[in-house]
Design an enzyme around this catalytic site. Sequence first.
Site, short mmCIF file in Angstrom:
data_model
loop_
_atom_site.label_atom_id
_atom_site.label_comp_id
_atom_site.label_asym_id
_atom_site.label_seq_id
_atom_site.Cartn_x
_atom_site.Cartn_y
_atom_site.Cartn_z
N GLU A 202 6.81 -1.31 0.17
CA GLU A 202 7.62 -0.35 -0.59
C GLU A 202 7.92 -0.86 -2.01
OE1 GLU A 202 7.44 2.10 1.08
OE2 GLU A 202 7.72 1.63 3.19
N ASP A 341 -1.12 5.01 -3.05
CA ASP A 341 -1.49 4.82 -1.65
C ASP A 341 -2.97 5.17 -1.49
OD1 ASP A 341 1.00 4.06 -0.68
OD2 ASP A 341 1.63 6.12 -0.30
#
Length: 524
Positions: A202, A341
């Site tokens: 994260e 991502d």
Amino acid sequence: MTPSDPEPVPGLFTLVLHTHLPWLAHHGRWPVGEEWLYQSWSASYLPLVRVLRTLAAEGRGRLVTLGVTPVVAAQLDDPYCLQGMHHWLANWQLRALEAATMRSTSDPSPASAPEALRRFGSREHDEAERELGEFETLWRHGGSPVLRELIDDGVIELLGGPLVHPFQPLLNPRLRDFALREGLADARQRFAHTPTGIWAPECAYAPGMESDYAAAGIGHFMVDGPSLHGDTALGRPVAGSDVVAFGRDLQVSYRVWSPRSGYPGHAAYRDFHTYDHATGLKPARVTGRNVPSDAKAPYDPERADAAVDAHVADFVDTVRQRLSTESARIGRPAHVIAAFDTELFGHWWYEGPVWLERVLRALPAAGIRVGTLSDAVAGGYVGTPVELPPSSWGSGKDWQVWAGEKVADLVQLNTEVVDAALSTVDKALAEPAAVGAPTPRSFVADQILRETLLTVSSDWPFMVSKDSAADYARYRAHLHAHATREIAGALASGRTEQAQRLAEGWNRADGLFGALDARRLPSP
């Protein structure tokens, strides 16, 4: 340089991809579970490798800095997952064949009309057949050999990470250190390379973590742009360490993907959310932002291909301008990082892998140097030291997604489970061995730590905070917490045979990271 060549721009561009899914094997299939893994594998991982191998065959290298979390690497190597993936690809081919031969349908949407669906199904069948062939010849023995070849050939730089992707700032320091070191060791075993950089889960950071990274042999890591106050033109050593933080350039990254806009939402691209209910395929294009699913137009590959070319040109122009302006601003060649991502490319954005292939050719053709984060360090794209604030790449760029009111119960659960697990493991490993003999390895202690790490995966609070399969996320967190407590309780009360049976039972579902060794847990 010929007269037609573009003027080279100063600086370096780096594309960073973060490949992560939670542990999904043996934990449900649809709508959340193994299907998520197989969709991402087929739509993103296979096409990405195909793109990188194609470009490598053209003599291109140092293309992408690729983060692959240990939990994804474990699933790509797992025999159960490999068999499941092969079955899934074959089923995809059968569903495509059904669409290609569809004569009538009760679905009133234009994209599911028989003629449109037959055209779509024929193309989809060809794609499934190609991926089945690639999987059988390249992937059937796992993902590690596939990725290792790309690492060995200098096509990618591998970023590692801690086991099971915990939100590190909230994690007990002993377990945080253990997860990081075991994650790096797992990468070394799979790829014969120990990463010197990581994508911190994260992009989460707390002051002092740079010391942990340095001690583990990590020289650079990723943060989000606001952690560097938006000044991402150079990597920055953190505090008094030599560990460099690289920041994602939001101005460039958001051209592709942002909370409100970005290329994947273009009307010509395949719509991610619209299914043909008879076959489970996605035959519609986005059509328009406010067009309901049952009114979306059939997918048109030629229209989408033209949009890809336009978005490649736009991105290259954006990178050129950003490198020029940032280099002028800081008075030296600048570094621009676009980071995403991996699953965006193919899974969420069907055309993403084609866009990647074309943009990785177009950038150097436009006079832009492409390299990895290690290239940036070696090339001196590092500025003055910086003190980083507590931060992440989540909403608000702080810790609220993983520590906010919505997930306060999960934060409390994690704390209780970790404390109980560490206490039990410490006592178990302190049991006296034979005089002069080393402490024997404990299968039970190993499984306690496995289940503990699965409990504290950052995915569960993220899914709850974002209300994305929140029930599944809470179920998974509490399931692994229960497993931890059940095994630890039996062991702590002296029921060693029962603890062994329980550990073996849970290991059948959660047997990832076979080399995990509780004896390497740092001392209290």
